[in-house]
Enzyme design. Structure first.
Site, PDB file in Angstrom:
ATOM      1  N   LYS A  66       0.867  -1.176   0.000  1.00  0.00           N
ATOM      2  CA  LYS A  66       0.000   0.000   0.000  1.00  0.00           C
ATOM      3  C   LYS A  66       0.904   1.227   0.000  1.00  0.00           C
ATOM      4  CE  LYS A  66      -3.948   1.782   2.730  1.00  0.00           C
ATOM      5  NZ  LYS A  66      -4.808   1.529   3.906  1.00  0.00           N
ATOM      6  N   SER A 141      -9.738   1.582   2.838  1.00  0.00           N
ATOM      7  CA  SER A 141      -8.879   2.385   2.001  1.00  0.00           C
ATOM      8  C   SER A 141      -7.822   1.600   1.228  1.00  0.00           C
ATOM      9  CB  SER A 141      -8.167   3.440   2.841  1.00  0.00           C
ATOM     10  OG  SER A 141      -7.281   2.829   3.748  1.00  0.00           O
ATOM     11  N   SER A 165      -9.982  -0.783   6.891  1.00  0.00           N
ATOM     12  CA  SER A 165      -9.335  -0.527   5.602  1.00  0.00           C
ATOM     13  C   SER A 165      -8.637  -1.731   4.979  1.00  0.00           C
ATOM     14  CB  SER A 165      -8.313   0.605   5.736  1.00  0.00           C
ATOM     15  OG  SER A 165      -8.970   1.844   5.722  1.00  0.00           O
TER      16      SER A 165
END
Lengths: 456, 95
Positions: A66, A141, A165
């Site tokens: 990420k 997210s 997330s």
């Protein structure tokens, strides 16, 4: 996990991953791709294998991180404008742990800017598309991480979970996603969001891979003093007998197909001899409000560091020092970043602190106690991850409250600091993945992963 | 709890955002809705409950008092800024 050996080389695995990344370009998964570096590392690993060296448990396995994980010498944008020019001077502990075992980072992937969001639509670089339906959101997210694994571009991905997330995008894309016990994995070198809630975890295709990654990364880190003493690899096996379901989440606000999926799983478990225990957890209905007080408060503090002075964007429209701060922050943050920072400063400001922040901190104690009581009645809890499967792009992005409700069943465990494992549990009639999450007491991460094999 | 125009301006200032009036207006509805939503917490009785700020088992962490090299050196960190002069970060004059 595919380990580079005499029949499959690391170079071949990396070439395949890069080719797939290119093939799925329209999904907008990547913020950076490290083609040259990844191929170089693969060649090194192949050479070491040829020499008979020990190259680690993840030798040659491609992965993505990420884009809020720092990797020295590369861009770490947090999918924001304000960090767009930022080149990381250090490498995050988790990425280092994975690379030390021979894993090969092929790129960084998209998220909601600073991980503020539940769809990856708040990214400065545009939304990532769902792996099963490209008219729908990836979830967020950690949307890029989930889709990269679901589309089989890489074997696994790192993510971060502050309020769902990891688990929500995992469930939207039919993969496993672990939010570890608070403090199980190091957060050194990961962009901070809300420090009392942030955890770093993974996306995988199997529980076995999740176990392997946690066995490598769930370690005490002297660079992150909130990490727990090592416990993961010494976790005793657990004889699971009772599974709790939360009555308070079984209502019309949850999609009927998701409720049916949970019921079906419970029936299967009951047939296998497990006892299903119904839990009353009335405080959980307040968890979302508690979260959207505590989380923005910590965001307002953590994101005050982005001032345009030391690193990142500096507004070119500014002359005075105050203008540098004000213009840089106003140009560099997305709308949702601003909403959260302003709400955070509201709940912390004089006159409102007691009514909001302190009240929420007290409610957090009640939520923690409610989970403790629940785990006296059952070994683990099984609940949906989100109230609905992946929704349409654009459907909720302009309605913050509707977007926050995506997190209604995922945020409570971040407040309590306990682990949760999202597992692929089925599909809707229209073919969208449904995820359920398995929750356990602190430090039960390994036991949850073991039990997930039962449900697979 | 109603968020007034003056409250909004105050929050933008606390947050260090140079916002135009139009932008403030565009945020006002959302912020009002969020504050209304989180105000539902008033319905929960928290009388006599101790607050929780951290969920890890807080304990003293000791280490030897010795200097260890950082992961990044001074030059690498200074390279991150927009303006540098004589190994210092340069900002406009403050006074």
């Amino acid at each position: 996990m595919k380990i580079a050996n005499k029949t499959v080389t690391a170079t071949r695995l990396v070439q395949d991953a890069l080719a797939k990344a290119e093939f799925f370009k329209s999904y907008n998964i990547f913020t950076s791709i490290y083609e040259e570096e990844a191929l170089k590392r693969a060649a090194e690993i192949d050479a070491r294998i040829a020499k008979g060296e020990n190259v680690g448990k993840l030798a040659g396995v491609p992965f993505v991180a990420k884009d809020n994980y720092l990797v020295e010498g590369t861009k770490t944008t947090a999918s924001s404008h304000i960090l767009e020019p930022f080149v990381a001077p250090v490498t995050s502990t988790v990425v280092k742990q994975l690379e030390d075992e021979g894993a090969i980072l092929i790129g960084k992937v998209n998220l909601d800017s600073f991980a503020h969001g539940s769809s990856t639509e708040n990214s400065y670089f545009g939304p990532t598309l769902n792996a099963y339906d490209n008219t729908r959101v990836a979830g967020g997210s950690s949307g890029g991480s989930a889709v990269a694994v679901a589309l089989d571009i890489v074997e696994f991905a790192t993510g971060s979970d502050t309020g769902g997330s990891i688990r929500q995008p995992a469930s939207f894309n039919g993969v496993y996603g672990l939010k570890p016990t608070y403090g199980a994995t190091s957060r050194y070198g990961v962009v901070s969001m809300a420090s009392s809630l942030d955890t770093d975890g993974f996306f995988t295709k199997t529980p076995e891979d999740m176990d392997l990654l946690m066995s490598i990364c769930a370690k005490r880190d002297e660079k992150d003093l909130t990490t727990l003493p090592d416990f993961y690899n010494e976790t005793p096996a657990k004889e699971v007998k009772k599974i709790g379901v939360i009555k308070d989440f079984d209502n019309d606000s949850v999609d009927p197909e998701i409720r049916a999926c949970l019921k079906e799983k419970c029936d299967e478990l009951a047939k296998k001899g497990y006892e299903i225990v119904e839990l009353d957890m009335p405080t959980l209905k307040h968890a979302l409000a508690v979260y959207y007080i505590i989380c923005p408060a910590e965001i307002a503090s953590n994101l005050s560091r982005y001032d345009g002075i030391r690193y990142g964007l500096r507004s070119d429209k500014a002359v005075s020092l105050d203008e540098i701060y004000g213009n840089t922050r106003n140009e560099g943050f997305m709308k949702e970043n601003k909403r959260r920072i302003m709400i955070g400063n509201f709940v912390l400001s004089s006159g409102f602190y007691d009514a909001y922040f302190l009240k929420a901190a007290k409610a957090r104690t009640l939520i923690i106690n409610e989970y403790a009581k629940a785990f006296e009645k059952c070994d683990f809890i099984l609940t949906p991850v989100a109230p609905n499967p992946a929704f349409k792009l654009g459907e909720k992005v302009n309605d913050p409250i509707a977007m926050y409700f995506e997190d209604v069943m995922s945020v409570p465990i971040n407040l309590a600091g306990i682990p949760g494992l999202a597992i692929p549990a089925g599909k809707t009639e229209s073919g969208l993945p449904i995820g359920l999450q398995l929750l356990g007491p602190r430090r039960s991460d390994k036991q949850l992963i073991e039990f997930a094999k039962e449900l697979a | 709890m109603d968020i007034s125009r003056a409250d909004l301006k105050h929050l933008a200032s606390l947050s260090n955002f140079s916002m135009s009036d139009e932008e403030l207006d565009s945020l006002s509805g959302d912020l009002q809705n969020i504050v209304s939503y989180i105000s539902e917490l008033n319905a929960l009785d928290t009388e006599g409950v101790e607050p929780t700020y951290q969920v890890f088992e807080m304990e003293n962490v000791w280490r030897d008092d010795e200097i260890k090299p950082m992961d990044a050196n001074r030059e690498e960190l200074l390279d991150l800024t927009t303006e540098e002069k004589e190994h210092q970060i340069k900002v406009p004059k403050v006074l």
